[in-house]
Scaffold this motif. Structure first.
Motif, PDB file in Angstrom:
ATOM      1  N   LEU A  80     -16.078  -4.905  -1.015  1.00 31.25           N
ATOM      2  CA  LEU A  80     -15.411  -5.254  -0.024  1.00 31.25           C
ATOM      3  C   LEU A  80     -14.230  -5.610  -0.763  1.00 31.25           C
ATOM      4  O   LEU A  80     -13.084  -6.110  -0.111  1.00 31.25           O
ATOM      5  CB  LEU A  80     -16.295  -5.560   1.582  1.00 31.25           C
ATOM      6  N   ARG A  81     -14.135  -6.706  -1.146  1.00 32.65           N
ATOM      7  CA  ARG A  81     -13.113  -7.267  -2.212  1.00 32.65           C
ATOM      8  C   ARG A  81     -12.392  -6.996  -2.620  1.00 32.65           C
ATOM      9  O   ARG A  81     -10.976  -6.812  -2.844  1.00 32.65           O
ATOM     10  CB  ARG A  81     -13.950  -8.383  -3.041  1.00 32.65           C
ATOM     11  N   GLU A  82     -13.265  -5.036  -3.089  1.00 33.91           N
ATOM     12  CA  GLU A  82     -11.813  -3.953  -3.498  1.00 33.91           C
ATOM     13  C   GLU A  82     -11.539  -4.210  -3.092  1.00 33.91           C
ATOM     14  O   GLU A  82     -10.307  -3.379  -2.787  1.00 33.91           O
ATOM     15  CB  GLU A  82     -12.015  -3.761  -4.734  1.00 33.91           C
ATOM     16  N   VAL A  83     -11.778  -3.155  -1.821  1.00 32.89           N
ATOM     17  CA  VAL A  83     -11.521  -2.550  -0.615  1.00 32.89           C
ATOM     18  C   VAL A  83      -9.686  -3.180   0.135  1.00 32.89           C
ATOM     19  O   VAL A  83      -9.152  -3.008   0.274  1.00 32.89           O
ATOM     20  CB  VAL A  83     -12.545  -2.005  -0.042  1.00 32.89           C
ATOM     21  N   ASN A  84     -10.117  -4.710   0.150  1.00 28.04           N
ATOM     22  CA  ASN A  84      -9.620  -5.470   0.883  1.00 28.04           C
ATOM     23  C   ASN A  84      -8.494  -5.903   0.192  1.00 28.04           C
ATOM     24  O   ASN A  84      -6.952  -5.761   0.431  1.00 28.04           O
ATOM     25  CB  ASN A  84     -10.036  -7.132   0.804  1.00 28.04           C
ATOM     26  N   GLU A  85      -8.149  -5.707  -1.367  1.00 32.80           N
ATOM     27  CA  GLU A  85      -7.263  -5.930  -1.983  1.00 32.80           C
ATOM     28  C   GLU A  85      -6.863  -4.816  -2.137  1.00 32.80           C
ATOM     29  O   GLU A  85      -4.746  -4.489  -2.051  1.00 32.80           O
ATOM     30  CB  GLU A  85      -7.144  -6.297  -3.511  1.00 32.80           C
ATOM     31  N   VAL A  86      -6.691  -3.538  -1.675  1.00 33.20           N
ATOM     32  CA  VAL A  86      -5.852  -2.367  -1.578  1.00 33.20           C
ATOM     33  C   VAL A  86      -5.567  -2.327  -0.259  1.00 33.20           C
ATOM     34  O   VAL A  86      -4.386  -2.134  -0.063  1.00 33.20           O
ATOM     35  CB  VAL A  86      -7.216  -1.020  -1.799  1.00 33.20           C
ATOM     36  N   LEU A  87      -5.645  -2.816   0.752  1.00 31.14           N
ATOM     37  CA  LEU A  87      -5.270  -3.069   2.105  1.00 31.14           C
ATOM     38  C   LEU A  87      -4.766  -4.570   2.257  1.00 31.14           C
ATOM     39  O   LEU A  87      -3.430  -3.748   2.595  1.00 31.14           O
ATOM     40  CB  LEU A  87      -6.544  -3.483   2.707  1.00 31.14           C
ATOM     41  N   LYS A  88      -4.370  -5.125   1.460  1.00 31.86           N
ATOM     42  CA  LYS A  88      -3.743  -5.676   1.398  1.00 31.86           C
ATOM     43  C   LYS A  88      -2.613  -5.603   0.227  1.00 31.86           C
ATOM     44  O   LYS A  88      -0.430  -5.666   0.622  1.00 31.86           O
ATOM     45  CB  LYS A  88      -3.875  -7.198   0.572  1.00 31.86           C
ATOM     46  N   VAL A  89      -2.177  -5.179  -0.393  1.00 32.95           N
ATOM     47  CA  VAL A  89      -1.368  -3.888  -1.461  1.00 32.95           C
ATOM     48  C   VAL A  89      -0.509  -2.781  -0.101  1.00 32.95           C
ATOM     49  O   VAL A  89       0.583  -2.808   0.233  1.00 32.95           O
ATOM     50  CB  VAL A  89      -1.648  -3.819  -2.325  1.00 32.95           C
TER      51      VAL A  89
END
Length: 123
Positions: A80-89
């Motif tokens: 979920l943290r990885e997905v969150n980083e992608v969404l932030k970018v």
């Protein structure tokens, strides 16, 4: 990575220790005897017995089921943290794009020049 031990061997070792515990003067002695008879290390037998005691409620600690759940939850949090980083970018990228509706109702996309500063571009 630790090698996988046959669960039947593990349960046999635990059963032997619990059955023959009273015949030995120390816990270590029964672990050594069972380990030698099964061809595994004394430390393995000690850990298996300790985990069995935690799982059955005899001793305090984290049960095997709780350990598996923690492992699963940690993996989920990592994903979920990885997905969150992608969404932030993606969010940062699309903040730099503005969408306008023209008088005719069609969508026009253009760059927001105030958003793309040298600091954001890394220059």
């Amino acid at each position: 990575m630790p090698k996988k031990i046959n669960p039947a061997l593990r349960s046999q070792a635990v059963r032997l220790v619990t059955q023959h515990r009273s015949a030995y003067s120390t816990e270590r002695a029964v672990h050594v005897q069972v380990a030698d008879s099964l061809g595994v290390s004394r430390e393995s037998v000690r850990r298996w017995v300790a985990q069995h005691e935690v799982d059955t409620g005899v001793a305090a600690g984290v049960t095997s089921n709780e350990r598996e759940e923690l492992k699963r939850l940690r993996a989920e949090v990592r994903r979920l943290r990885e997905v969150n980083e992608v969404l932030k970018v993606g969010d940062d990228f699309f903040r730099g794009v503005i969408v306008r509706v023209s008088d005719g109702g069609s969508l026009l996309m253009g760059l927001n020049p105030g958003f793309w500063t040298p600091e954001r571009l890394g220059s």
